[in-house]
Design a protein around this motif. Sequence first.
Motif, PDB file in Angstrom:
ATOM      1  N   ILE B  77       3.167   7.903   0.749  1.00 53.95           N
ATOM      2  CA  ILE B  77       3.991   8.766  -0.095  1.00 53.95           C
ATOM      3  C   ILE B  77       3.128   9.238  -1.255  1.00 53.95           C
ATOM      4  CG2 ILE B  77       6.108   8.971  -1.453  1.00 53.95           C
ATOM      5  CD1 ILE B  77       7.201   6.547   0.068  1.00 53.95           C
ATOM      6  N   THR B  80       4.408   9.382  -6.005  1.00 54.31           N
ATOM      7  CA  THR B  80       5.674   8.653  -5.887  1.00 54.31           C
ATOM      8  C   THR B  80       6.547   8.868  -7.120  1.00 54.31           C
ATOM      9  OG1 THR B  80       4.326   7.002  -4.756  1.00 54.31           O
ATOM     10  CG2 THR B  80       6.604   6.457  -5.152  1.00 54.31           C
ATOM     11  N   ASP B  84      12.109   7.627  -5.142  1.00 59.99           N
ATOM     12  CA  ASP B  84      11.572   7.058  -3.907  1.00 59.99           C
ATOM     13  C   ASP B  84      11.843   5.557  -3.816  1.00 59.99           C
ATOM     14  OD1 ASP B  84       8.650   9.176  -4.220  1.00 59.99           O
ATOM     15  OD2 ASP B  84      10.496   9.525  -3.084  1.00 59.99           O
TER      16      ASP B  84
END
Lengths: 113, 114
Positions: B77, B80, B84
């Motif tokens: 990811i 972030t 999240d």
Amino acid sequence: DVKVTQSSRYLVKRTGEKVFLECVQDMDHENMFWYRQDPGLGLRLIYFSYDVKMKEKGDIPEGYSVSREKKERFSLILESASTNQTSMYLCASSWIVGYTEAFFGQGTRLTVV
Amino acid sequence: GESVGLHLPTLSVQEGDNSIINCAYSNSASDYFIWYKQESGKGPQFIIDIRSNMDKRQGQRVTVLLNKTVKHLSLQIAATQPGDSAVYFCAENERGTSYGKLTFGQGTILTVHP
């Protein structure tokens, strides 16, 4: 948008009661699934169905049964609820062919006392 | 990454950092893999998937890497964000034989600090 709807968010039942958890999907999916989710154990498959009136055992079917009389509806039945069935129950649906994800409902948190 | 046991693996990152969540899958015949995100009080939501004929797939801010040799899957990811923060699950499926049944890992808790 695909919608998978579980009839209850929270349920409290007594030991020995017969419990019905209902799930409805609106995407005409062939597959429907019931999972159980417990902390640290991920999602474990209880039963699934790939067609009306068809059912297959998953990894932990003991103490549960299912019913699929209509394509859009899949019911999980606890014949005689026990405290070790206290858990989060998740219903999902998917297409039977192709590489496609399963869509989940919001979950039913069942407490058996 | 994923591991056997009652305690979920955890990952804590600062907002803006990149996150990498790992998963070891079990079935060498699995040919389809999915990452799901589960926020508190909600059902799992699809993030990204990958088929076994690929080793990398990118989405918006997310990348999935597949290493079939060691049966390892990772979710990256980028940048972030606090939104999240969730539990992330990998799932595997053997499309030819299992009617779309998914087998899930135990999950990883991602916490993003502002």
